[in-house]
Design a protein around this motif. Sequence first.
Motif, short mmCIF file in Angstrom:
data_model
loop_
_atom_site.label_atom_id
_atom_site.label_comp_id
_atom_site.label_asym_id
_atom_site.label_seq_id
_atom_site.Cartn_x
_atom_site.Cartn_y
_atom_site.Cartn_z
N GLN A 129 0.45 -17.26 2.18
CA GLN A 129 1.59 -16.37 2.45
C GLN A 129 1.95 -16.39 3.94
OE1 GLN A 129 1.54 -12.02 2.82
NE2 GLN A 129 2.81 -11.96 0.98
N ASN A 189 4.74 -5.02 -8.88
CA ASN A 189 3.60 -4.59 -8.06
C ASN A 189 3.75 -3.13 -7.64
OD1 ASN A 189 2.92 -4.89 -4.59
ND2 ASN A 189 1.31 -4.80 -6.12
N ASP A 246 0.79 0.48 -7.50
CA ASP A 246 0.09 1.58 -8.16
C ASP A 246 -0.57 1.24 -9.49
OD1 ASP A 246 0.93 2.99 -5.99
OD2 ASP A 246 2.45 4.18 -7.05
N ARG A 269 -4.61 -2.32 -4.45
CA ARG A 269 -5.69 -1.35 -4.20
C ARG A 269 -6.51 -1.02 -5.44
NH1 ARG A 269 -1.70 2.77 -1.82
NH2 ARG A 269 -0.50 1.67 -3.43
C1 LIG Z 1 -5.09 -3.15 3.31
C2 LIG Z 1 -3.82 -3.78 2.82
C3 LIG Z 1 -3.42 -5.00 3.32
C4 LIG Z 1 -2.24 -5.60 2.86
N1 LIG Z 1 -1.91 -6.85 3.32
C5 LIG Z 1 -0.82 -7.48 2.80
C6 LIG Z 1 -0.51 -8.83 3.13
O1 LIG Z 1 -1.23 -9.50 3.89
N2 LIG Z 1 0.60 -9.39 2.59
C7 LIG Z 1 1.41 -8.69 1.70
O2 LIG Z 1 2.41 -9.23 1.22
N3 LIG Z 1 1.13 -7.42 1.35
C8 LIG Z 1 0.03 -6.82 1.84
N4 LIG Z 1 -0.29 -5.57 1.41
C9 LIG Z 1 0.50 -4.95 0.34
C10 LIG Z 1 -0.10 -5.28 -1.04
O3 LIG Z 1 -0.07 -6.67 -1.28
C11 LIG Z 1 0.64 -4.55 -2.17
O4 LIG Z 1 1.98 -4.96 -2.17
C12 LIG Z 1 0.58 -3.04 -2.01
O5 LIG Z 1 -0.73 -2.61 -1.69
C13 LIG Z 1 1.06 -2.32 -3.30
O6 LIG Z 1 0.26 -2.67 -4.39
P1 LIG Z 1 -0.94 -1.71 -4.94
O7 LIG Z 1 -0.32 -0.37 -5.21
O8 LIG Z 1 -1.42 -2.40 -6.18
O9 LIG Z 1 -1.97 -1.62 -3.86
C14 LIG Z 1 -1.45 -4.95 1.88
C15 LIG Z 1 -1.85 -3.71 1.40
C16 LIG Z 1 -3.02 -3.12 1.84
C17 LIG Z 1 -3.44 -1.80 1.25
#
Ligand SMILES: Cc1cc2nc3c(=O)[nH]c(=O)nc-3n(C[C@H](O)[C@H](O)[C@H](O)COP(=O)(O)O)c2cc1C
Length: 341
Positions: A72, A202, A204, A227
């Motif tokens: 990415q 994507n 939650d 997460r």
């Molecule tokens: C600690 C952390 C680091 C993240 N790093 C990236 C990243 O490097 N690239 C990206 O596109 N999104 C990143 N995200 C966003 C996640 O890929 C995702 O879109 C976001 O957490 C929502 O999804 P979830 O609710 O399943 O966590 C990050 C999120 C968190 C919590």
Amino acid sequence: MVLKIGPYAVESGLVLAPMAGVTDVPYRRVCRRMGAGLTVAEMAASDAHLRCSAMTQRRTRADADDPLPVVQLLGADPDEMARAAQIAQEGGARIVDINFGCPARMVCGKACGSAIMREPELARRIMRAVRQAVTLPVTVKMRTGWDEVHKNAADIARAAEQEGLAAVTVHGRTRAARFTGRSDALEIARVVRAVSIPVVANGDVLEPADVLALIEKTGAAGVMIGRGAYGNPWIFRRARALLAGDPDPGLPARSEAGSTVLEHFDAHVDYWVREEAKGGDDEQLERGRLAALRSFRKHARWYMTRFARDKDAHDERLMEIVVRTDSLEEARAGLLEFFES
Ligand SMILES: Cc1cc2nc3c(=O)[nH]c(=O)nc-3n(C[C@H](O)[C@H](O)[C@H](O)COP(=O)(O)O)c2cc1C
């Protein structure tokens, strides 16, 4: 469910989200073993200066163990993004993903990530430049927009389709929301309706059943889990079972989970000591061991919290030891005792 990305078929359509500082090579391997069909490497800066950093080089290099490595890229300059994409392709990537979702205000001294969504023409130029620079399928990951009054994910997705991108991922929050409130499945559904390339939903997904609910609400071709996979690689095999129409096998028993946790610990230490010590002297090796141990602490805390017995003093004591000690041996022994008891 099969997610098609260019010529590739991602079985199960379940994707581990890129999470900087969390989804490194060892954890991506664990999640693939547990059923993630695709895992995306942590964002790598395309900026020419940062490209020389050990961290960026590590994130741009494909993992030889990964059958479908996704690199990415983050950046605001179309030419630099194109060059970085070529480097990723030369490094073994099979898919290049563009980050239009990072909420940080400035990365590499420029507004990038989700800030690009405010500049649709720049977004298009970046997608075009990356697409023309490589022969690999290119995808893009975005939020629903900048804020409540500027939700343009469907427009950016349409541009992605016109520029020949293979798929889009949408996190159902705006940049302004960062991680607050709820991810908006209806906005993701709007993007699904706007394009004919696959959309990955994507936001939650914390429980296996959330995967089915999100597919039902959005009609997405795949689901990305971030997460919800903290200390929880089992979410993938559980969601896979539900997608196949089988009952949820639930979390493994503590002792079974322990073998996965210990394997992750050993692989994490092995990988990070090698990365940090880089064949240096004893002092460097010791620094590498400490760095590896410290970076595992978050995983240890998540795993142990998930399996701890309520208000159990023995569990609490072991957790304290594992997340505080600077001794690899003591941390490993603590994990072993925790999961065997
Ligand atoms: C600690 C952390 C680091 C993240 N790093 C990236 C990243 O490097 N690239 C990206 O596109 N999104 C990143 N995200 C966003 C996640 O890929 C995702 O879109 C976001 O957490 C929502 O999804 P979830 O609710 O399943 O966590 C990050 C999120 C968190 C919590």
